[in-house]
Design an enzyme around this catalytic site. Structure first.
Site, mmCIF file in Angstrom:
data_model
loop_
_atom_site.group_PDB
_atom_site.id
_atom_site.type_symbol
_atom_site.label_atom_id
_atom_site.label_comp_id
_atom_site.label_asym_id
_atom_site.label_seq_id
_atom_site.Cartn_x
_atom_site.Cartn_y
_atom_site.Cartn_z
ATOM 1 N N ALA A 1 8.131 4.556 6.633
ATOM 2 C CA ALA A 1 7.891 3.186 6.205
ATOM 3 C C ALA A 1 6.666 2.647 6.932
ATOM 4 O O ALA A 1 6.156 3.272 7.861
ATOM 5 C CB ALA A 1 9.115 2.322 6.496
ATOM 6 N N LYS A 2 6.238 1.481 6.496
ATOM 7 C CA LYS A 2 5.026 0.883 7.057
ATOM 8 C C LYS A 2 5.128 0.680 8.572
ATOM 9 O O LYS A 2 4.135 0.779 9.291
ATOM 10 C CB LYS A 2 4.739 -0.474 6.390
ATOM 11 C CG LYS A 2 4.513 -0.398 4.890
ATOM 12 C CD LYS A 2 3.156 0.214 4.517
ATOM 13 C CE LYS A 2 3.168 0.868 3.154
ATOM 14 N NZ LYS A 2 3.643 -0.003 2.070
ATOM 15 N N ARG A 3 6.353 0.406 9.033
ATOM 16 C CA ARG A 3 6.513 0.112 10.467
ATOM 17 C C ARG A 3 6.309 1.352 11.331
ATOM 18 O O ARG A 3 6.285 1.273 12.550
ATOM 19 C CB ARG A 3 7.907 -0.475 10.736
ATOM 20 C CG ARG A 3 9.030 0.499 10.416
ATOM 21 C CD ARG A 3 10.404 -0.036 10.740
ATOM 22 N NE ARG A 3 11.401 0.913 10.279
ATOM 23 C CZ ARG A 3 11.882 0.948 9.039
ATOM 24 N NH1 ARG A 3 11.466 0.062 8.148
ATOM 25 N NH2 ARG A 3 12.761 1.856 8.678
ATOM 26 N N ASP A 4 6.170 2.513 10.708
ATOM 27 C CA ASP A 4 6.057 3.752 11.475
ATOM 28 C C ASP A 4 4.642 4.042 11.965
ATOM 29 O O ASP A 4 4.334 5.182 12.318
ATOM 30 C CB ASP A 4 6.600 4.930 10.660
ATOM 31 C CG ASP A 4 8.114 4.848 10.486
ATOM 32 O OD1 ASP A 4 8.800 4.537 11.480
ATOM 33 O OD2 ASP A 4 8.599 5.045 9.368
ATOM 34 N N ASP B 1 0.830 -1.197 0.000
ATOM 35 C CA ASP B 1 0.000 0.000 0.000
ATOM 36 C C ASP B 1 0.872 1.257 0.000
ATOM 37 O O ASP B 1 1.978 1.259 0.532
ATOM 38 C CB ASP B 1 -0.908 0.012 1.242
ATOM 39 C CG ASP B 1 -2.048 -0.990 1.127
ATOM 40 O OD1 ASP B 1 -2.243 -1.540 0.011
ATOM 41 O OD2 ASP B 1 -2.738 -1.227 2.126
#
Ligand SMILES: [Zn+2]
Length: 305
Positions: A238-241, A16
């Site tokens: 990034a997505k982990r944020d 995404d």
């Protein structure tokens, strides 16, 4: 009347889009539409592709109010045009096979007059015997540009004149896939794209691409490299944020309109929709610094303009 030029957004369908991607897309769209250009979407799917990601990305771009000119093109459907460009460079004596592994390139000393971290040119002068030996060993060969330049200058709308390194860039990878730098240059020209708006992490590779375009006899587009969204540690978002995609934000109760409002505010634009942002769009007033997003800062910003 000459055909209007075009701008573009070129996502990789590996997952995404996050708000950093959406913000860059919003800017690319505003730059294109505010200058009467077409706006094109190109799906850069030569690498990792996650099933369903392309459609979700298009849905998210539409949800934040962007529109684009059809057709959406996919790089995976354009392999012959990349090969044709590679063939032209090869016919002009401007390519050579490189058998180095990534590890060998990292370990090799940088060429004395080349840019730091650039390919040191190990395979430039391989003898035919050496190439034959490598092939017999089953070593895959990438194809590199035999560059005659070590630097090239481009002009960027936000950064002004920018001079950067040019090296023997990979044109076709060892697995036979056209390399990113080659595909981008060929696609932009083939699609009539004369305005490239993208994240400023790509600014350092732009001189290579412009040089490659000039070797292929293609016109070099206008560039605008826009600041990225970074996390609280100063790294690229990034997505982990955290809650960084539209889907994440929806799950927290934020509408796409609220996300657009937050993105517009981060650009110094008090708009509450993409259309309003376009009405008030002034590239000269764009921030030149990255937008630092921490935790759920996006939601807080969108609620408290
Ligand atoms: Zn090599």
């Amino acid at each position: 009347m000459p055909e209007p030029g075009a701008g573009r957004y070129a996502p990789s369908p590996s997952g995404d889009l996050h708000v950093g991607n959406l913000r860059t897309a919003l800017l690319a769209w505003a730059f294109a539409r505010s200058t009467g250009r077409r706006f094109l979407i190109r799906v850069e799917d030569l690498d990792r592709v996650r099933p369903g990601a392309e459609q979700r990305q298009l849905d998210d771009l539409a949800a934040i109010g962007l529109d684009w000119d059809e057709p959406v093109v996919r790089q995976s459907e354009r392999l012959p045009i990349y090969q044709a460009a590679i063939d032209r460079l090869t016919a002009a004596g401007l390519t050579y096979e490189c058998f180095c592994t990534r590890r060998e390139i990292q370990q090799a000393a940088t060429a004395p007059h080349g840019p730091m971290g650039a390919y040191p040119g190990t395979c430039r002068t391989l003898t035919e015997e050496a190439r034959t030996r490598f092939r017999e060993q089953g070593r895959p060969a990438a194809l590199r540009l035999r560059s005659a330049a070590t630097e090239f200058e481009i002009v960027d709308e936000l950064h002004g004149r920018y001079r950067g390194p040019v090296d023997d860039v990979v044109l076709r990878r060892g697995d036979g896939i056209p390399a990113y730098n080659l595909a981008v240059v060929v696609d932009d020209a083939a699609q009539g794209i004369d305005q490239v708006v993208r994240g400023d992490d790509l600014l350092p590779s732009t001189p290579r691409q412009a040089y490659l375009a000039s070797l292929l006899g293609l016109s070099v587009p206008h560039y605008a490299h826009v600041p990225l969204v970074l996390n609280a540690q100063g790294q690229r978002l990034a997505k982990r944020d955290g809650a960084v995609t539209l889907a994440d934000q929806r799950a927290l109760g934020a509408t796409p309109e609220q996300v657009v409002t937050a993105l517009a505010h981060s650009l110094g634009n008090p708009a509450t929709s993409a259309a309003e942002l376009l009405d008030r769009f002034d590239p000269a007033r764009l921030p030149r610094e990255p937008w630092i997003l921490d935790g759920n800062g996006l939601l807080q910003r969108s609620r408290c303009p």
